[in-house]
Design a protein around this motif. Structure first.
Motif, PDB file in Angstrom:
ATOM      1  N   SER A   1       0.934  -1.202  -0.072  1.00  0.00           N
ATOM      2  CA  SER A   1       0.005  -0.075  -0.008  1.00  0.00           C
ATOM      3  C   SER A   1       0.877   1.369   0.055  1.00  0.00           C
ATOM      4  O   SER A   1       0.440   2.282  -0.518  1.00  0.00           O
ATOM      5  CB  SER A   1      -0.870  -0.040   1.130  1.00  0.00           C
TER       6      SER A   1
ATOM      7  N   LYS B   1       0.939   4.031  -2.949  1.00  0.00           N
ATOM      8  CA  LYS B   1       0.741   5.528  -2.527  1.00  0.00           C
ATOM      9  C   LYS B   1       1.806   6.308  -3.031  1.00  0.00           C
ATOM     10  O   LYS B   1       1.771   7.435  -3.679  1.00  0.00           O
ATOM     11  CB  LYS B   1       0.661   5.770  -1.077  1.00  0.00           C
TER      12      LYS B   1
ATOM     13  N   ARG C   1       1.912   6.646  -6.899  1.00  0.00           N
ATOM     14  CA  ARG C   1       0.605   7.697  -7.323  1.00  0.00           C
ATOM     15  C   ARG C   1       1.116   9.116  -7.152  1.00  0.00           C
ATOM     16  O   ARG C   1       0.631   9.820  -7.763  1.00  0.00           O
ATOM     17  CB  ARG C   1      -0.488   7.246  -6.576  1.00  0.00           C
ATOM     18  N   LEU C   2       1.951   9.480  -6.071  1.00  0.00           N
ATOM     19  CA  LEU C   2       2.225  10.786  -5.706  1.00  0.00           C
ATOM     20  C   LEU C   2       3.348  11.083  -6.466  1.00  0.00           C
ATOM     21  O   LEU C   2       3.417  12.583  -6.908  1.00  0.00           O
ATOM     22  CB  LEU C   2       2.824  11.017  -4.346  1.00  0.00           C
TER      23      LEU C   2
END
Length: 155
Positions: free
Chosen positions: A146, A150, A153-154
């Motif tokens: 996870s 994340k 994606r950032l």
């Protein structure tokens, strides 16, 4: 009386760290009857030996021996994968997809090296193999996948 179990004594932490948090239960080599410390030594030993074999294979790639590279690199990564079996089974539901992609990429490395005989394609398959193995290993760390998703994606 002092303990003679060495510097890494996981057994003494058995009442502090439950099995479910540290090793998630039974290993793939449960039939050997190993203690948690022995399982950890087995994992670390396989990881080191696998890395050394893969490194030797990588050196052979730079010397132009594509077939030897494919064989040694794959043996090294399989030894490392077998080491994770000391901690827990390899085919838990959370790891099935990563394991299947990893095993398929091993086959593709051999296809690239021995059938197609293309160094660039072989290296692409090795990168896929490495990414699948990394994703597989991240499944052992709670919330690691996870966190990686994340972070990607950032970016």
């Amino acid at each position: 009386m002092p303990s003679n179990k060495g510097w890494l004594n996981i057994e003494s932490a058995s009442n502090v760290i439950p099995d479910t948090q540290f090793f998630e239960g039974d290993s793939a080599f449960k039939f050997l009857g190993l203690t948690r410390t022995q399982r950890l030594y087995g994992f670390i030993g396989c990881l080191v030996v696998g890395f050394a074999i893969s490194l030797l294979g990588s050196i052979l790639l730079f010397l132009g021996q594509l077939g030897s590279f494919a064989v040694l690199y794959t043996i090294g990564i399989l030894v490392s994968l077998a080491g994770t079996g000391f901690l827990i089974g390899m085919f838990k539901p959370v790891r099935v997809l990563a394991t299947v992609v990893f095993l398929a990429s091993i086959g593709l490395v051999f296809v690239g090296a021995f059938v197609i005989r293309n160094e660039v394609l072989c290296i692409v398959f090795v990168i896929i193999e490495y990414l699948a193995y990394t994703w597989y290993c991240l499944s052992y760390i709670p919330y690691a996948r996870s966190a990686v998703l994340k972070a990607v994606r950032l970016a």
